[in-house]
Every structure is written in C-alpha cells, then in structure tokens.
Design a protein around this motif. Structure first.
Motif, PDB file in Angstrom:
ATOM      1  N   GLU A  61       2.361   1.613  -3.465  1.00 55.75           N
ATOM      2  CA  GLU A  61       1.347   2.239  -4.417  1.00 55.75           C
ATOM      3  C   GLU A  61       1.141   3.490  -4.191  1.00 55.75           C
ATOM      4  OE1 GLU A  61      -1.566  -1.438  -5.337  1.00 55.75           O
ATOM      5  OE2 GLU A  61      -1.902  -0.781  -3.349  1.00 55.75           O
ATOM      6  N   LYS A 114       0.830  -1.287   0.029  1.00 55.35           N
ATOM      7  CA  LYS A 114      -0.080  -0.056   0.139  1.00 55.35           C
ATOM      8  C   LYS A 114       0.981   1.422  -0.093  1.00 55.35           C
ATOM      9  CE  LYS A 114      -3.669   2.474   2.350  1.00 55.35           C
ATOM     10  NZ  LYS A 114      -4.738   2.578   3.499  1.00 55.35           N
ATOM     11  N   PRO A 118      -2.178   2.196  -8.717  1.00 54.02           N
ATOM     12  CA  PRO A 118      -2.243   0.844  -8.052  1.00 54.02           C
ATOM     13  C   PRO A 118      -1.437   0.085  -8.955  1.00 54.02           C
ATOM     14  CG  PRO A 118      -4.292   1.294  -9.499  1.00 54.02           C
ATOM     15  CD  PRO A 118      -3.284   2.615  -9.678  1.00 54.02           C
TER      16      PRO A 118
END
Length: 88
Positions: free
Chosen positions: A40, A37, A46
């Motif tokens: 990203e 995460k 993403p």
C-alpha cells in the motif's frame, strides 16, 4: 513489489480476512499484514478497507487485484514452460 506480495494481495482479496489469508499463504498474520502495508505504501493508496470482522478491496484497488492475479497466472505459466523444456 514481489510475486510473494502479489500472492498475499490476491489471497487477502479472496479470503477477506488477514488470519485466513495468512493461513492460506502459510505465513504468520503479522508477515502478511506487513507485506500488505508495504505494498500500500509503494502504490500510495489503500488497497483494503479494514472492517471489524473482514477486509474489503477498495474500489480503486479492484483492477490492481485483478492484474495481480493475471501476473501470478503468467508467472505460473512461465514456470510450467521451463519445467516442460527441462524435462524434454
């Protein structure tokens, strides 16, 4: 971005499952998930499509995963070179 995060990225791309990738990296699944995460967020895109039973690398992330693999290979080569020089 760290080599550890790149290892997690490559492992997740290979395993296509957070739990399996975490196991392959010898970390907990929440640790791996948080690192992905964070990566990203840093990259502003993403890297994976999360599906019910698997994750899939997004098309725009495929070259990033490939480059991460090359970076890890080069880092391993540097380590091997240093070990070889030290052992002489």
């Amino acid at each position: 971005m760290t080599l550890t995060e790149l290892r997690y990225l490559v492992a997740l791309a290979r395993e296509r499952h957070f739990g399996h990738a975490a196991q392959a990296c010898n970390v907990s699944q929440p640790t791996l998930s948080a690192a992905i995460k964070k990566l990203e967020e840093q990259l502003g895109m993403p890297l994976f499509e999360r599906r019910p039973r698997e994750v899939v690398v997004t098309p725009q992330a495929e070259p990033i995963v490939a480059q991460a693999q090359r970076v890890l290979e080069q880092a391993d080569l540097l380590s091997q070179m240093a070990t070889s020089q030290r052992d002489q």
